[in-house]
Design an enzyme around this catalytic site. Structure first.
Site, PDB file in Angstrom:
ATOM      1  N   GLN A 180       1.089  -1.273  -0.372  1.00  0.00           N
ATOM      2  CA  GLN A 180       0.010  -0.126   0.082  1.00  0.00           C
ATOM      3  C   GLN A 180       0.854   1.088  -0.188  1.00  0.00           C
ATOM      4  O   GLN A 180       0.237   2.543  -0.162  1.00  0.00           O
ATOM      5  CB  GLN A 180      -0.856   0.161   1.345  1.00  0.00           C
ATOM      6  N   SER A 198       2.625  -5.328  -5.541  1.00  0.00           N
ATOM      7  CA  SER A 198       1.856  -5.851  -5.938  1.00  0.00           C
ATOM      8  C   SER A 198       1.171  -4.970  -7.019  1.00  0.00           C
ATOM      9  O   SER A 198       1.009  -4.053  -6.822  1.00  0.00           O
ATOM     10  CB  SER A 198       0.720  -6.398  -4.765  1.00  0.00           C
ATOM     11  N   CYS A 322      -9.393  -8.998   1.056  1.00  0.00           N
ATOM     12  CA  CYS A 322      -8.369 -10.661   1.298  1.00  0.00           C
ATOM     13  C   CYS A 322      -9.759 -11.109   2.474  1.00  0.00           C
ATOM     14  O   CYS A 322      -9.716 -12.252   2.890  1.00  0.00           O
ATOM     15  CB  CYS A 322      -7.626 -10.402   1.794  1.00  0.00           C
TER      16      CYS A 322
END
Length: 379
Positions: A180, A198, A322
């Site tokens: 993040q 990611s 998630c």
């Protein structure tokens, strides 16, 4: 539709998608093949790693491993380092702030593999307690893991303070989940041993991840095969994903200052608006990263709020994508001492590169409508 769930995923940048398609069409060769086309692909793969080194200012001190995302990167790093250190340093330190792709791994290592797991305390502002970390450190600790920016609340962790604590413990490997953080705040990677990223969190593609580590050859492989990626992540390297990941990283790094300024303004507008609504609480600390703000409606269910916003074509979340369907109270908010009622009624607003002032204005307008619907339930 107004999309305010960018911490879950972001819309792919057209330049990243074009890069992916172009390499698929023109350089689809296997980098491990010995012929001329394969060697061309191998050169492009190495160029991609060099460009990441430059973009993140790594000074060529790290090995770069392409993965399918941060979940795989975290699993490879945490398991691979833990297994290698088990005989000499079998203690692991983390906190309940971590993403499930870290917490579930270290809990597995403790419950199934015999490692000793310690949790560092969390302060009321959502940062880990450095003094408590010092008190639980010893020569048996082989692995410490901490996220850079929390995905639920947005708080920025004191990474360099942790680095300073660990300097006295040469056996320790320090792993950071920076999913993040990239593109939203300036990163200081000095002293970090490994880092996971990611692509789909910063306008890249899903299935696009990185593990950056000083110690690729010291990681015990958990995937075995043809020995690609330093033997740590065997399997044919997805060259189109790798090249387009470079594009996403370059875009994110170049826009960091501008995006930080824009999102800081948006978050401040939301904070000022929320303060005018009695009963609504801001859960995120004031010095949180600019893209995430967590808001509590004590007495109202978060799922009810998400559905209400969704009916107004505004996409927000309760917790992380998630873990939002697990039906249990979020550990991050509990650790910060937030009441259960406030946690149950919490929503996360997360902004990104493609969020506009018009989106924020519309959100504020619809917020007032939804508040009128639920204000009688607020406790």
């Amino acid at each position: 539709m107004i999309y305010l769930d960018n911490a879950a995923t972001t819309k792919v940048d057209p330049s990243v998608l074009n890069s992916f398609v172009k390499v698929n069409e023109t350089l689809y060769y296997n980098p491990n093949s010995p012929h001329q086309a394969g060697l061309q692909a191998e050169r492009l793969l190495q160029q991609a790693k060099e460009q990441i080194n430059q973009a993140l200012r790594l000074k060529n001190a790290y090995d770069i491993i392409f993965t399918s995302g941060a979940t795989e990167s975290n699993n490879i790093a945490l398991k691979g380092i833990a297994y290698r250190k088990k005989d000499t340093a079998n203690e692991i330190i983390t906190s309940v702030l971590e993403h499930p792709s870290v917490l579930e791994v270290v809990r597995y290592l403790a419950e199934k593999e015999g490692f000793v797991l310690k949790y560092v305390n969390v302060k009321s502002n959502g940062q880990i307690d450095i003094e408590h970390l010092k008190s639980i450190m010893n020569e048996r600790v082989g692995l410490v893991t901490c996220m850079y920016v929390n995905n639920i609340m947005g708080q920025i962790q004191p990474i360099q303070q942790i680095v300073n604590v660990l300097k006295d413990y040469p056996k320790v490997h320090f792993h950071v989940d920076a999913v993040q953080a990239l593109g939203k705040i300036l990163l200081d990677l000095e002293g970090i041993d490994s880092l996971s990223l990611s692509g789909h969190k910063f306008n890249g593609l899903k299935g696009q991840g990185l593990l950056i580590t000083r110690t690729a050859h010291n990681i015990e492989p958990i995937i075995h095969g043809g020995g690609q990626e330093f033997g740590v992540r065997s399997g044919t390297v997805n060259l189109p994903m790798a090249v387009s990941m470079v594009k996403a990283i370059n875009n994110a790094v170049k826009q960091t200052d501008e995006l930080h300024q824009k999102l800081t303004s948006y978050q401040q507008q939301i904070r000022e608006m929320v303060q005018s609504y009695p009963g609504v609480k801001i859960n995120s600390p004031k010095d949180a990263a600019p893209q995430i703000i967590n808001i509590g409606f004590p007495g109202v269910k978060g799922e009810v709020l998400v559905n209400a916003f969704s009916k107004q074509d505004i996409m927000v979340s309760t917790t992380s994508a998630c873990s939002s369907k697990r039906g249990k109270l979020n550990e991050v908010l509990l650790a910060m001492g937030i009441s259960e009622k406030q946690i149950e009624g919490s929503i996360r607003i997360s902004m990104g590169q493609m969020t506009t002032q018009k989106d924020i204005d519309s959100f504020k307008e619809k917020f007032e409508m939804i508040y009128e619907e639920v204000k009688e339930l607020l406790k």
